[in-house]
Motif scaffolding. Structure first.
Motif, PDB file in Angstrom:
ATOM      1  N   LEU A  38       0.851  -1.201   0.000  1.00 58.82           N
ATOM      2  CA  LEU A  38       0.000   0.000   0.000  1.00 58.82           C
ATOM      3  C   LEU A  38       0.881   1.242   0.000  1.00 58.82           C
ATOM      4  N   ARG A  39       0.692   2.102  -1.023  1.00 55.97           N
ATOM      5  CA  ARG A  39       1.403   3.380  -1.073  1.00 55.97           C
ATOM      6  C   ARG A  39       0.465   4.429  -1.637  1.00 55.97           C
ATOM      7  N   HIS A  40       0.402   5.582  -1.000  1.00 56.24           N
ATOM      8  CA  HIS A  40      -0.459   6.683  -1.463  1.00 56.24           C
ATOM      9  C   HIS A  40      -1.906   6.202  -1.637  1.00 56.24           C
ATOM     10  N   ALA A  41      -2.349   5.374  -0.719  1.00 57.30           N
ATOM     11  CA  ALA A  41      -3.664   4.748  -0.824  1.00 57.30           C
ATOM     12  C   ALA A  41      -4.739   5.596  -0.141  1.00 57.30           C
ATOM     13  N   VAL A  42      -5.979   5.101  -0.230  1.00 58.96           N
ATOM     14  CA  VAL A  42      -7.141   5.765   0.368  1.00 58.96           C
ATOM     15  C   VAL A  42      -7.628   4.909   1.528  1.00 58.96           C
ATOM     16  N   LEU A  43      -7.640   5.478   2.723  1.00 55.94           N
ATOM     17  CA  LEU A  43      -8.136   4.794   3.909  1.00 55.94           C
ATOM     18  C   LEU A  43      -9.599   5.173   4.107  1.00 55.94           C
ATOM     19  N   ILE A  44     -10.487   4.193   4.092  1.00 53.58           N
ATOM     20  CA  ILE A  44     -11.928   4.420   4.238  1.00 53.58           C
ATOM     21  C   ILE A  44     -12.352   3.874   5.598  1.00 53.58           C
ATOM     22  N   VAL A  45     -12.786   4.775   6.483  1.00 54.49           N
ATOM     23  CA  VAL A  45     -13.097   4.411   7.867  1.00 54.49           C
ATOM     24  C   VAL A  45     -14.566   4.691   8.145  1.00 54.49           C
ATOM     25  N   SER A  46     -15.296   3.667   8.587  1.00 52.81           N
ATOM     26  CA  SER A  46     -16.711   3.845   8.944  1.00 52.81           C
ATOM     27  C   SER A  46     -16.965   3.392  10.383  1.00 52.81           C
ATOM     28  N   LYS A  47     -16.000   3.646  11.247  1.00 50.92           N
ATOM     29  CA  LYS A  47     -16.130   3.342  12.676  1.00 50.92           C
ATOM     30  C   LYS A  47     -17.233   4.216  13.280  1.00 50.92           C
ATOM     31  N   THR A  48     -18.101   3.616  14.088  1.00 55.08           N
ATOM     32  CA  THR A  48     -19.212   4.387  14.644  1.00 55.08           C
ATOM     33  C   THR A  48     -19.312   4.171  16.148  1.00 55.08           C
ATOM     34  N   ASN A  49     -19.023   5.227  16.888  1.00 49.65           N
ATOM     35  CA  ASN A  49     -19.285   5.248  18.322  1.00 49.65           C
ATOM     36  C   ASN A  49     -20.471   6.147  18.649  1.00 49.65           C
ATOM     37  N   GLY A  50     -21.114   6.656  17.617  1.00 45.92           N
ATOM     38  CA  GLY A  50     -22.357   7.410  17.758  1.00 45.92           C
ATOM     39  C   GLY A  50     -23.406   6.713  16.913  1.00 45.92           C
ATOM     40  N   TRP A  51     -24.236   7.478  16.237  1.00 43.51           N
ATOM     41  CA  TRP A  51     -25.275   6.906  15.380  1.00 43.51           C
ATOM     42  C   TRP A  51     -24.631   6.173  14.213  1.00 43.51           C
ATOM     43  N   ARG A  52     -25.085   4.951  13.961  1.00 43.09           N
ATOM     44  CA  ARG A  52     -24.554   4.161  12.855  1.00 43.09           C
ATOM     45  C   ARG A  52     -25.542   4.163  11.695  1.00 43.09           C
ATOM     46  N   HIS A  53     -25.092   4.623  10.557  1.00 41.04           N
ATOM     47  CA  HIS A  53     -25.939   4.672   9.368  1.00 41.04           C
ATOM     48  C   HIS A  53     -25.877   3.317   8.662  1.00 41.04           C
ATOM     49  N   ILE A  54     -26.628   2.357   9.238  1.00 39.84           N
ATOM     50  CA  ILE A  54     -26.582   0.989   8.719  1.00 39.84           C
ATOM     51  C   ILE A  54     -27.140   0.914   7.302  1.00 39.84           C
TER      52      ILE A  54
END
Length: 263
Positions: A38-54
């Motif tokens: 992985l180099r110059h990649a895109v990190l996609i984070v959907s961690k939810t400690n509040g409302w989760r948009h399931i």
């Protein structure tokens, strides 16, 4: 009597079943191994400690990974916030916070994220990444610049509204076709983020939907960037519904935003 007991049992069960929109807040301490190369990649984070948009997170994560692929960049999708450490963040050019809600970073992880932005890393924050479940002062000042106060509910929860482009010459807005209307959950904020130095790219025409008296802003921004950060920081309040990520204009904006934030 048996019927009453059965009803009470069902009521008790209903009260104890966890709401998937409100997961128990957790903090991650052990990072996952990243894919090799992985180099110059895109990190996609959907961690939810509040409302989760399931409703939208599975689809929007796929759309965001597809956008990264079309831009010639690898992506890594995770809900493990322990990836916010100096060593692993150096594999990425941009972090996409896909409705990541609540205070999901430990102090050390937040500090690593701040260092990532300080050395030029990009941030694309979407929808609930800007709600009021975030309380860390660096995050609020750098990413949001204002305070979420609510959105219409009930029959007015999802409405069609017209979007107006304030900064058409910004690279993120390139190719957006007007007029543009979208059905979404429309966030309101306690102030215009421009007052905190943000550059507003787009806003809602409040005459085109029903915000309600308490949520009307007059000038109602929904997409902006932070020109003061050393890294490129973008926020969009759009994206409650899965269908929003299939809207041609919004896909174009997300593509432009990731390209722009990743330099």
């Amino acid at each position: 009597m048996r019927k009453i007991l059965a009803v009470l049992a069902l009521f008790t069960m209903a009260q104890t079943v966890p709401d998937p929109h409100l997961p128990k807040p957790t903090l991650d301490s052990v990072a996952l191994a990243l894919p090799a190369g992985l180099r110059h990649a895109v990190l996609i984070v959907s961690k939810t400690n509040g409302w989760r948009h399931i409703e939208h997170i599975p689809h929007s994560n796929s759309v965001l990974a597809e956008i990264a692929r079309n831009l010639g960049r690898a992506s890594f999708v995770t809900e493990n916030a322990a990836v916010f450490n100096d060593a692993q963040l150096r594999h990425f050019s941009v972090v996409v916070l896909n409705s990541a809600s609540g205070d999901f970073l430990t102090p050390d992880q937040r500090a690593a994220f701040a260092r990532f932005v300080a050395r030029g890393g990009g941030v694309v924050a979407l929808h609930a990444a800007g709600d009021n479940s975030h309380t860390d002062s660096w995050y609020v000042q750098t990413v949001i610049g204002t305070r979420f106060i609510g959105h219409p509910g009930g029959a007015d929860h999802l409405q069609s509204a017209q979007l107006l482009v304030d900064t058409p010459d910004h690279p993120v807005m390139a190719g957006v076709k007007l007029p543009w209307s979208l059905v979404d959950e429309w966030y309101s904020f306690d102030s215009n983020p421009a007052a905190k130095g943000m550059t507003v790219l787009a806003r809602i025409d409040e005459a085109s939907y029903r915000p309600g008296a308490k949520l009307a802003m007059g000038v109602h921004p929904v997409i902006w960037v932070n020109p003061s950060a050393k890294g490129r920081v973008f926020y969009s309040a759009l994206g409650h519904s899965p269908e929003a990520y299939d809207d041609p204009n919004y896909r174009r904006i997300l593509t432009n935003a990731i390209r722009w934030a990743a330099r």
